[in-house]
Design a protein around this motif. Structure first.
Motif: not given
Length: 144
Positions: A125-144
């Motif tokens: 959650a902390s990395c998600f808040v700090e990140s400025n990555q596109p949502l599609s990259h974040i969703i891929v990271a969640i599944f990995i």
């Protein structure tokens, strides 16, 4: 301001250390008050000052003279320095929060050889808040 930031970091390090110790024993982090793990004597206000109390007491309990682990002192120093060297601004809070979470995970892993899932979720959650990555990259990271 640097000294204040140092003591904020050292205080949070002391609290993180307490949380790890008590979670490993399945105890409440609120009750009982801070005490010596050997003799059970409650710590006084002067004994709760991070870094300084360790130096004043020469790394021993005031009552039973049992050694206090140096790891607690080192964690307080390291987080104190981390906070002192990072300006306390809104942008830096997620970074400092990540450092606190990583410290918690490291201490917990060192004591138990396990990593708690709640800590991983907090770090994510902390990395998600700090990140400025596109949502599609974040969703891929969640599944990995």
């Amino acid at each position: 301001m640097i000294i204040l930031n140092f003591f904020i970091g050292a205080s949070l390090a002391s609290f993180v250390n307490l949380v790890v110790i008590r979670k490993c024993r399945n105890e409440s982090i609120v009750w009982p008050r801070s005490h010596c793990d050997t003799c059970g004597n409650q710590l006084g206000a002067i004994d709760l000052i991070p870094v300084l109390s360790y130096i004043i007491l020469i790394g021993k309990c005031r009552q039973c003279k049992q050694h206090i682990p140096i790891s607690s002192f080192l964690v307080e120093i390291l987080l104190g320095v981390a906070f002192a060297s990072t300006p306390l601004q809104i942008e830096a809070l997620t970074f400092l929060g990540s450092i606190l979470i990583l410290t918690y995970l490291s201490l917990f892993d060192h004591r138990t050889q396990l990593i708690p899932t709640t800590g991983i979720c907090l770090l994510f959650a902390s990395c998600f808040v700090e990140s400025n990555q596109p949502l599609s990259h974040i969703i891929v990271a969640i599944f990995i």
